[in-house]
Design an enzyme around this catalytic site. Structure first.
Site, PDB file in Angstrom:
ATOM      1  N   ASP A  89       1.094  -1.577  -0.328  1.00  0.00           N
ATOM      2  CA  ASP A  89      -0.241  -0.160  -0.004  1.00  0.00           C
ATOM      3  C   ASP A  89       0.871   1.242  -0.098  1.00  0.00           C
ATOM      4  OD1 ASP A  89      -2.360   0.834   0.975  1.00  0.00           O
ATOM      5  OD2 ASP A  89      -1.702   1.720   2.697  1.00  0.00           O
ATOM      6  N   ASP A  98       0.211 -10.224   2.689  1.00  0.00           N
ATOM      7  CA  ASP A  98      -1.006  -8.928   3.642  1.00  0.00           C
ATOM      8  C   ASP A  98      -2.021  -9.440   3.043  1.00  0.00           C
ATOM      9  OD1 ASP A  98       0.216  -8.655   5.936  1.00  0.00           O
ATOM     10  OD2 ASP A  98       0.360  -7.168   5.600  1.00  0.00           O
ATOM     11  N   HIS A 146      -7.740 -32.068  19.623  1.00  0.00           N
ATOM     12  CA  HIS A 146      -7.076 -30.497  19.550  1.00  0.00           C
ATOM     13  C   HIS A 146      -7.493 -29.701  19.244  1.00  0.00           C
ATOM     14  CE1 HIS A 146      -7.866 -32.329  15.650  1.00  0.00           C
ATOM     15  NE2 HIS A 146      -7.808 -31.653  15.148  1.00  0.00           N
TER      16      HIS A 146
END
Ligand code: ADP
Length: 319
Positions: free
Chosen positions: A103, A127, A215
């Site tokens: 960005d 991201d 788990h």
């Protein structure tokens, strides 16, 4: 058009090298000279560059990071910095500049475009936090890295009946946590975009364990909560041994996945084709598996929102 520049800036991402390779080889095809500017806008302000040719980009398609280096450059956030950058671009007689980064890098590109530089931007970031493109270069590799790490943790989580909190990158954007959560079959995904309730999570854990689940993996995006406090609270409220794993910078490196190599190559190729056609001031991205371009201002303003359907699906499948 005779000479173009290419730079990588901000956080590095796997696939940046593949993009540079595509830029250089497409430029060679059009008989353009290419300057690889070192260390992003920092190198631009220091006139630090090398001439790239087809051989300079041999054997880099499969390498993570960026061989022309990346950096952050606060000086470029100032008007004087941008003006100095423009002057150097004129001194070097660059007819176009391709900037690859997140960005911030695209914002820097827009500032240069406003000064009259022919800029094309490519989204390089693990991201996936840019709204104008479905995917950013590096995201797929990052979630694949998380996937392998979580597979290993799941073994221990199962053997010991422990809860594992796995912190992944994403300060404002939960895409890594969400996508990795789905492909890892995580029991919980915590993202900055959606508020969470710690009591609800711990009662989910107790119920799951009571039903025989051996788990419990919680994927926690960086920007969603303090990982230490979050883990402590989960253990305190659930009464079950809870361990924190911070994957950290392991997510930023590594050989790019097939998807990222393909994406980076298509976008790099397209960027040069656009410059040759006289287009500039745009960011190149992908929508519905078609390469697209958007004006830089619109690309920056495009809101990046979490895919609510995917988030819902993750919740349903985690039960
Ligand atoms: P990323 O590109 O990964 O988002 P940053 O936000 O750190 O990383 O931005 C990378 C670099 O881009 C900054 O160090 C700076 O040189 C330049 N940059 C970021 N924002 C601007 C801006 N508004 N104007 C000019 N340059 C900027």
């Amino acid at each position: 058009m005779k000479t173009i520049g290419v730079l990588t800036s901000g956080g590095d991402a796997p696939g940046m090298n593949a993009a540079i390779r595509a830029v250089v080889r497409t430029a060679m095809h059009h008989n353009l000279e290419v300057y690889g500017i070192h260390r992003g806008y920092r190198g631009l302000l220091e006139k630090d560059y090398e001439v790239l040719n087809s051989r300079s980009v041999s054997d880099i398609l499969q390498r993570g990071g960026t061989f022309i280096k990346s950096a952050r450059c606060p000086e470029f956030n100032t008007e004087e910095g941008v003006k100095k950058g423009k002057k150097i671009i004129m001194d070097l007689a660059l007819d176009g500049l391709i900037v690859i980064g997140g960005d911030g890098t695209i914002r820097g590109g827009l500032e240069l475009a406003n000064e009259g530089v022919n800029v094309i931007a490519l989204p390089g970031s693990i991201d996936n936090d840019m709204g104008y493109t479905d995917f950013t270069i590096g995201f797929d590799t990052a979630i694949t890295t998380v996937m392998h790490a979580v597979s290993n943790l799941r073994d221990t989580s199962s053997s010991h009946g422990r809860v594992f909190v796995v912190q992944v990158m994403g300060r404002d954007c939960g895409d890594i946590a969400l996508h990795a959560g789905i492909i890892c079959g995580a029991e919980e995904v915590i993202v900055p975009e959606v508020p969470f309730n710690i009591e609800e999570i711990t009662s989910n854990i107790r119920r799951a364990m009571a039903r025989g689940k051996s788990h419990y993996i919680i994927l926690l995006a960086e920007g969603a909560a303090d990982p230490f406090l979050f883990t402590e609270k989960i253990q305190e409220l659930s009464g079950i041994n809870t361990r924190l794993n911070i994957i950290g910078y392991l997510q930023r490196g590594g050989s790019p996945s097939s998807f990222d190599r393909m994406l980076a190559t298509r976008l790099g190729f397209h960027a040069v084709e656009l410059l040759v056609q006289g287009e500039q001031g745009v960011a190149v991205g992908i929508r519905g598996n078609k390469v697209i371009h958007k004006n830089l201002q619109q690309a920056i303003e495009a809101r990046d929102s979490l895919d609510k359907d995917l988030y819902q699906m993750a919740k349903i499948l985690a039960v």
